[in-house]
Every structure is written in C-alpha cells, then in structure tokens.
Design a protein around this motif. Structure first.
Motif, PDB file in Angstrom:
ATOM      1  N   GLY A  30       0.891  -1.341  -0.009  1.00  0.00           N
ATOM      2  CA  GLY A  30      -0.081  -0.163   0.157  1.00  0.00           C
ATOM      3  C   GLY A  30       0.872   1.140   0.083  1.00  0.00           C
ATOM      4  N   TRP A  32       0.302   5.715   0.370  1.00  0.00           N
ATOM      5  CA  TRP A  32      -0.555   6.846   0.751  1.00  0.00           C
ATOM      6  C   TRP A  32       0.384   7.900   0.419  1.00  0.00           C
ATOM      7  CZ3 TRP A  32       0.966  10.978   3.608  1.00  0.00           C
ATOM      8  CH2 TRP A  32      -0.278  11.841   3.807  1.00  0.00           C
ATOM      9  N   THR A  38      -4.827   6.699  -1.427  1.00  0.00           N
ATOM     10  CA  THR A  38      -4.120   5.555  -1.113  1.00  0.00           C
ATOM     11  C   THR A  38      -4.357   4.647  -2.258  1.00  0.00           C
ATOM     12  OG1 THR A  38      -4.596   5.703   1.366  1.00  0.00           O
ATOM     13  CG2 THR A  38      -4.294   3.570   0.427  1.00  0.00           C
ATOM     14  N   SER A  40      -3.576   0.629  -3.403  1.00  0.00           N
ATOM     15  CA  SER A  40      -2.858  -0.740  -3.005  1.00  0.00           C
ATOM     16  C   SER A  40      -3.170  -1.864  -3.887  1.00  0.00           C
ATOM     17  CB  SER A  40      -3.661  -1.090  -1.681  1.00  0.00           C
ATOM     18  OG  SER A  40      -5.027  -1.179  -1.512  1.00  0.00           O
ATOM     19  N   ARG A 236      -6.903  -3.219   8.346  1.00  0.00           N
ATOM     20  CA  ARG A 236      -5.862  -3.405   7.241  1.00  0.00           C
ATOM     21  C   ARG A 236      -5.195  -2.209   6.887  1.00  0.00           C
ATOM     22  NH1 ARG A 236      -9.143  -7.442   3.266  1.00  0.00           N
ATOM     23  NH2 ARG A 236      -8.490  -9.428   4.153  1.00  0.00           N
ATOM     24  N   THR A 237      -5.740  -1.259   7.057  1.00  0.00           N
ATOM     25  CA  THR A 237      -4.904   0.185   6.597  1.00  0.00           C
ATOM     26  C   THR A 237      -4.602   1.006   7.757  1.00  0.00           C
ATOM     27  OG1 THR A 237      -7.102   1.248   6.590  1.00  0.00           O
ATOM     28  CG2 THR A 237      -6.187   0.277   4.442  1.00  0.00           C
ATOM     29  N   LEU A 240      -0.888   1.895   7.573  1.00  0.00           N
ATOM     30  CA  LEU A 240      -0.542   2.746   6.535  1.00  0.00           C
ATOM     31  C   LEU A 240      -1.126   4.336   6.685  1.00  0.00           C
ATOM     32  CD1 LEU A 240       0.631   3.204   3.715  1.00  0.00           C
ATOM     33  CD2 LEU A 240      -1.376   2.431   2.736  1.00  0.00           C
ATOM     34  N   ASN A 241      -2.299   4.148   7.613  1.00  0.00           N
ATOM     35  CA  ASN A 241      -2.979   5.524   7.714  1.00  0.00           C
ATOM     36  C   ASN A 241      -2.066   6.252   8.679  1.00  0.00           C
ATOM     37  OD1 ASN A 241      -4.871   5.156   6.111  1.00  0.00           O
ATOM     38  ND2 ASN A 241      -6.188   4.480   7.727  1.00  0.00           N
TER      39      ASN A 241
END
Length: 257
Positions: A30, A32, A38, A40, A236-237, A240-241
């Motif tokens: 992924g 961002w 984003t 992925s 799941r994110t 990444l966030n």
C-alpha cells in the motif's frame, strides 16, 4: 519509476517536501501520498504457496517489489514528485538487513529526500487514534503475528512470531493464531515491564491487521486473557494511515528545519 522532478510546494516561504507512506506486506502493498490518497494491490502472486516478494515480513525480491510499487504510484492522476519524505512501515524487531532491502526498493521507486522507518504496531496505534497512554497492540498479518507494549506511541517491548492468516489455508487454525498472541502477552507480562503490561491490559488490547477481520480470533484472545479486545475500525489500513500522519508531520517539521 513513477516519480518526477517537480518543484516542492512552498508553505510560508519554505519548501515542503511531498509526504508519502508505504506499507510492504506479505500479502498487500500500500502507498499513501498527501493530496493523492491511497493505492494498494497484491504484493506478488497471492496464489503462490509461500508468497513471492515479501516473506514473513522480509523483502526477498527487490526488483519485484520495485515493480509493484512503481505500478501502484502510476495509478495516481498526479505524479509523486522526487525528493519526497517517506515513512515506511516495518515489522517490529526488524533487522538492519531487512530495513536495507526495503530502503533499496524505496530509493529506486521514489528517489526520496529522506526515509524514516516506523514499527507497524506503532503506526497502527497512531492510525487508530489510540497512541496516547499505555497500550498493547496486536497485529496479526498475513505471515507475522506481532504483539507490542507502547507508551505514548513508543514501543517499549515487543514479541513476534512467523505465523499469520495466510497459514489458515495451510492447516493452521484461528485457535493457533490466538495461542501465539496469548503466548506473547504472557511473556510480556512476566517480563521487566510487567506492571505497564497490566495497566495496558486494563485498557484492553488493540487488534489490527488481517486477523482483526476474523471475529473468532478476537473472542479467542479475549477469553484466554480475560481482557477486552478492541478491533480497529480499519484494521488492514491502520498502519498505513498512521504512517501517513507521521509522513505529513515529518514533511512539515523536518529535523533541523
């Protein structure tokens, strides 16, 4: 490789680098990027028995990972400029060699001005809005299970094992994943930071990663440890966030800036 030498955006008279976050997982990659959002996709062939590009949290195919990330950033309508600041998620207790391989991938794809690594468990806590105070984060990914004790967003102690949700298709059970989590928590609460672990357990465990989407895992861990288990809203994110938030902070307030 999906980046261009565009000028940086001026902010109050000072150049501000583009902010980018990357999470190279054993199942999914992924990216961002500030003002771009984003993107992925699979990190290699999802049907491959052992995975092809990242195995148990380690980059094993640098060129393949370069290709995956390059294709992802090309999906942005606006290109990601060279000279960005990159915050990359890493598994807890990652080695220098592991980081070096990831750095090689990021240097090739983004030509960044700076790369900072952040433990995925820490990034997930930030992305879930739960980094303040004492916290136990459980990250059950495709091929790794990580448990970490955080104090105000800093990893104090951690454990990890090479088992994850992908192993469910190879004969592992949700109960086995739960046993791995419980074992790591037991190790932490009998160690040097036992009092802080107990404080965190009173607050409850934060469950992130692909494993958080398996309802039976949360109930198994909760029953075995007799604690509340809070599943992140976007498990799941979350990492990444959180890495994206860290990247924006780094771009706005560079060291020595």
């Amino acid at each position: 490789m999906g980046v261009t030498s565009m000028p940086r955006t001026a902010s109050r008279g000072r150049a501000v680098a583009a902010a980018v976050a990357v999470d190279l997982g054993s199942r999914t990659a992924g990216v961002w990027a500030a003002h771009r959002g984003t993107v992925s996709g699979p990190c290699g062939d999802p049907s491959a028995p052992a995975g092809t590009l990242v195995r148990r949290g380690r980059v094993v195919d640098v060129d393949g990972c370069v290709d995956v990330l390059t294709q992802l950033v090309r999906r942005y309508p606006q290109p990601v400029p060279a000279g960005a600041v990159i915050v990359a998620c890493r598994p807890v207790l990652a080695s220098e060699a592991d980081q070096a391989a990831t750095r090689q991938v990021l240097d090739t794809v983004f030509a960044p001005a700076r790369i900072m690594f952040v433990d995925a468990v820490r990034a997930a806590a930030i992305g879930s809005g739960a980094a303040a105070g004492t916290l136990l984060v459980v990250d059950v990914g495709a091929e790794l299970t990580e448990v970490a004790l955080l104090s105000d967003g800093r990893v104090v102690a951690a454990r990890r094992s090479e088992i994850g949700t992908r192993d469910l298709s190879r004969g592992a059970t949700v109960e086995l994943l739960g046993d791995a989590v419980v074992g790591h928590v037991d190790e932490l609460r009998t160690g040097a930071d036992a009092s802080h672990v107990l404080t965190a357990m009173a607050r409850g465990l934060l469950l992130v990663g692909d494993g958080a989407l398996h309802p039976a895992l949360a109930s198994t861990v909760s029953g075995a440890l007799r604690v509340r288990v809070h599943r992140a809203a976007a498990p799941r994110t979350a990492a990444l966030n959180g890495a994206g938030l860290a990247a924006m902070s780094l771009a706005r307030h560079p060291v020595g800036g």
